[in-house]
Every structure is written in structure tokens, then in C-alpha cells.
Design a protein around this motif. Structure first.
Motif, short mmCIF file in Angstrom:
data_model
loop_
_atom_site.label_atom_id
_atom_site.label_comp_id
_atom_site.label_asym_id
_atom_site.label_seq_id
_atom_site.Cartn_x
_atom_site.Cartn_y
_atom_site.Cartn_z
N LEU A 183 -8.87 4.82 -3.33
CA LEU A 183 -7.48 4.84 -2.88
C LEU A 183 -7.43 4.26 -1.47
O LEU A 183 -8.12 4.74 -0.57
CB LEU A 183 -6.93 6.26 -2.89
CG LEU A 183 -5.57 6.47 -2.21
CD1 LEU A 183 -4.48 5.68 -2.91
CD2 LEU A 183 -5.21 7.96 -2.18
N VAL A 184 -6.63 3.23 -1.28
CA VAL A 184 -6.48 2.60 0.03
C VAL A 184 -5.04 2.80 0.48
O VAL A 184 -4.10 2.41 -0.22
CB VAL A 184 -6.83 1.10 -0.03
CG1 VAL A 184 -6.77 0.49 1.36
CG2 VAL A 184 -8.20 0.89 -0.66
N ALA A 220 -6.15 -1.72 5.81
CA ALA A 220 -7.38 -1.27 5.15
C ALA A 220 -7.59 -1.99 3.84
O ALA A 220 -8.72 -2.35 3.49
CB ALA A 220 -7.31 0.24 4.94
N ALA A 221 -6.50 -2.21 3.10
CA ALA A 221 -6.61 -2.89 1.80
C ALA A 221 -7.15 -4.30 1.98
O ALA A 221 -8.01 -4.75 1.20
CB ALA A 221 -5.25 -2.93 1.12
N ALA A 252 0.85 -1.19 0.00
CA ALA A 252 0.00 0.00 0.00
C ALA A 252 0.88 1.24 0.00
O ALA A 252 2.06 1.18 0.39
CB ALA A 252 -0.92 -0.03 1.22
N PRO A 253 0.32 2.40 -0.43
CA PRO A 253 -1.06 2.61 -0.91
C PRO A 253 -1.28 1.97 -2.27
O PRO A 253 -0.33 1.75 -3.03
CB PRO A 253 -1.18 4.14 -0.97
CG PRO A 253 0.23 4.61 -1.17
CD PRO A 253 1.10 3.67 -0.42
N LEU A 254 -2.54 1.70 -2.56
CA LEU A 254 -2.90 1.09 -3.83
C LEU A 254 -4.28 1.59 -4.25
O LEU A 254 -5.01 2.19 -3.46
CB LEU A 254 -2.87 -0.44 -3.72
CG LEU A 254 -3.65 -1.12 -2.59
CD1 LEU A 254 -5.13 -1.24 -2.93
CD2 LEU A 254 -3.08 -2.50 -2.30
N ILE A 255 -4.61 1.33 -5.51
CA ILE A 255 -5.89 1.76 -6.07
C ILE A 255 -6.76 0.53 -6.34
O ILE A 255 -6.28 -0.46 -6.91
CB ILE A 255 -5.70 2.53 -7.40
CG1 ILE A 255 -4.79 3.74 -7.20
CG2 ILE A 255 -7.06 2.95 -7.97
CD1 ILE A 255 -5.37 4.82 -6.35
#
Length: 295
Positions: free
Chosen positions: A153-154, A159-160, A136-139
Motif C-alpha cells: 500500500l502506497v 512515494a508511489a 494515491a493511495p494505491l496498491i
């Protein structure tokens, strides 16, 4: 020259701009609501009926097919093409571009650069998917989303995992993409007609929003493409087989990355921002293409 604009709403800016550009050429132009068309298929004979009228075969069609009506719209485009009409965007190219996963696969095959993307089923481990994308972060992108809707957006692995597990539990098809921080919530829309970039604008996301889509409150300004950005946009349009399209790119430390190729790009934003006659350019492309087709 007889031209049909396939559009559900004749009052839309793009539809009116195209209609007026065709009139300016002195052409016989009609706006056809493709959902009110029906097709007849017989041995050696193809027909299209529109509100009780059998339509003549036009020289060209301009598809303005919304994402929610891709299947039916593409079927109409295919029928017109098989009857001998030229289309600014072919039916196969339209369906290919509307499938986010398929379009990325096509772009990859033709060596067009893009953000790293992972697609997995709900049988996959969320942690494995996160590891594959590089953390992360990732989309997260819902495959059926449009105009920036369904893009999240995470910013943390925890959270992801929670979001991925939730979506997989609902059997939602997702793309997971690397987050390009240096893009700064901005992207570039290059408008390609007949294998040439005729205009470009830079779109900046609203404050606090990483999405640059104008439908999500972003702003636009005229933009001069670099040589690499121009060649990337042209390569993406060619790979997708689209005569008219909008190529959306973001700037990254490794060069321009293609996010999406839109087969039915709106004209209002690009014409207003650049003050260029995009619709007129499309008519010139149609004129040349129809003449070449007749040779």
C-alpha cells in the motif's frame, strides 16, 4: 470410483481432508506427488509413470498445485485429462487463474467487477501510471507474489513514484490497483463448488495491515453472503472455468469487487470457520460430474 489427489505433501490439512472424504465414500483414493510423475507420449498413446509404476487412468483427479509448480502441475493435469480423467479444475483454468493479469482480463471480459487496475512496462512514466489509476493511495502487486506477499500500500504520489521507479528499474512486473478504503482491511472468501457457493467467511487483516490474508496474521469469521456477492462469486468461477475455487472479494461503495480466484484454495480456514464439510461437497461434485461424463 478411483480418485487421485495430486499433492506434494500428504500431511497437509487440505490433502488429508480430501483423502478422508473420499475414503468415507468408499472410493479407491491415492495421494500422488505430481513432481514424482513422468509422462510418456507416443503415437496414439499417453502414459503416466509414478515411482516406477505405470498409473491406471483414474475416474477423477483433484489437483492441489502450488503456485511455484504451476507449469509442471498443469502439464500433469492436462495429461490425465487427455487420458480421460475428470479434473475438479482443468489445466487451462489453473494456468489462467495463476496469472494475475490474465485472470483480471478474463474477469473483465465477462463483466465481473473488480478494482481498477493498470499494467504498464518499465518504459512507461510512473506519473502516467499514477494518473491512470486516479492518484494515491494505491496498491502495488508483484505479479509473482502469493498469499499476500509482494502487495504494498502506497499512500502518497511521491512515494508511489519512487516505488514504481525502483521496481521498474529492476524490471519487476507490477499491477497497480485502486485502493478501496471502505473495505477496511477485510475481504470475503466464497468457496464455489460445481457452480454453487457452499460456504463463505470474512477475513480481517491484522491490526495496522490492510491485507486480510490468514497467512499474514488475519482472522476469519463465518459470513452470510448477500445476493449480489453470491452471484459475483459464481460469475467469477464460471468466467475462470473452475469447478472448485475460492473467490476473494472486497466490499466497496459500488458493490463486491473480485480480487482473486484461487484454483487451489485451502480447506483448513473455511472448514474450521464454518464447521462445514467442504471436502465432502467436493466429493459429491466429483461423483455427479463423473456420472454425467459417462452418459
Amino acid at each position: 470410483m478411483k480418485v487421485y489427489i495430486l499433492s506434494r505433501d500428504e500431511s497437509l490439512y487440505s490433502t488429508q481432508s480430501l483423502f478422508n472424504a473420499a475414503l468415507k465414500k468408499g472410493w479407491d483414493v491415492r495421494i500422488i506427488d505430481f513432481l514424482k510423475c513422468s509422462i510418456e507420449i507416443m503415437k496414439g498413446e499417453l502414459k503416466i509413470n509414478y515411482l516406477g509404476e505405470e498409473l491406471d487412468v483414474p475416474d477423477a483427479i483433484i489437483p492441489r498445485i502450488g503456485a511455484s509448480r504451476t507449469f509442471y502441475g498443469a502439464a500433469m493435469v492436462r495429461h490425465f485429462e487427455m487420458m480421460g480423467a475428470f479434473s475438479t479444475s482443468g489445466n487451462l483454468a489453473i494456468t489462467r487463474s495463476r496469472d494475475k493479469l490474465r485472470s483480471l482480463q478474463v474477469l473483465s471480459k465477462f463483466s465481473v467487477d473488480m478494482p481498477k487496475t493498470v499494467f504498464a512496462s518499465n518504459e512507461s512514466s510512473a506519473q502516467d501510471v499514477i494518473d491512470l489509476i486516479g492518484g494515491a493511495p494505491l496498491i502495488l502487486k508483484i505479479l509473482e507474489g502469493t498469499q499476500g506477499v509482494g502487495v504494498v500500500l502506497v499512500d502518497s504520489v511521491k512515494a508511489a513514484k519512487s516505488v514504481l521507479d525502483a521496481f521498474y528499474g529492476m524490471e519487476v512486473n507490477l499491477l497497480v490497483q485502486e485502493f478501496i478504503e471502505e473495505a477496511g482491511g477485510a475481504d470475503i472468501r466464497a468457496f464455489v463448488v460445481g457452480g454453487k457457493v457452499i460456504a463463505a467467511m470474512k477475513r480481517q487483516g491484522a491490526e495496522g495491515d490492510f491485507r486480510s490474508n490468514l497467512h499474514q496474521g488475519g482472522s476469519a469469521s463465518i459470513y452470510k453472503l448477500t445476493r449480489k456477492e453470491k452471484s459475483t462469486a459464481i460469475a467469477a468461477a464460471k468466467a475462470m472455468g473452475l469447478g472448485v475455487c475460492g473467490v476473494d472479494m472486497i466490499q466497496s461503495s459500488r458493490g463486491p469487487l473480485v480480487m482473486e480466484v484461487n484454483s487451489s484454495p485451502g480447506l483448513e480456514g473455511i472448514e474450521t470457520t464454518t464447521e462445514l464439510d467442504i471436502a465432502g461437497n467436493i466429493m459429491d461434485f466429483i461423483e455427479i460430474s463423473v456420472q454425467e461424463k459417462k452418459l
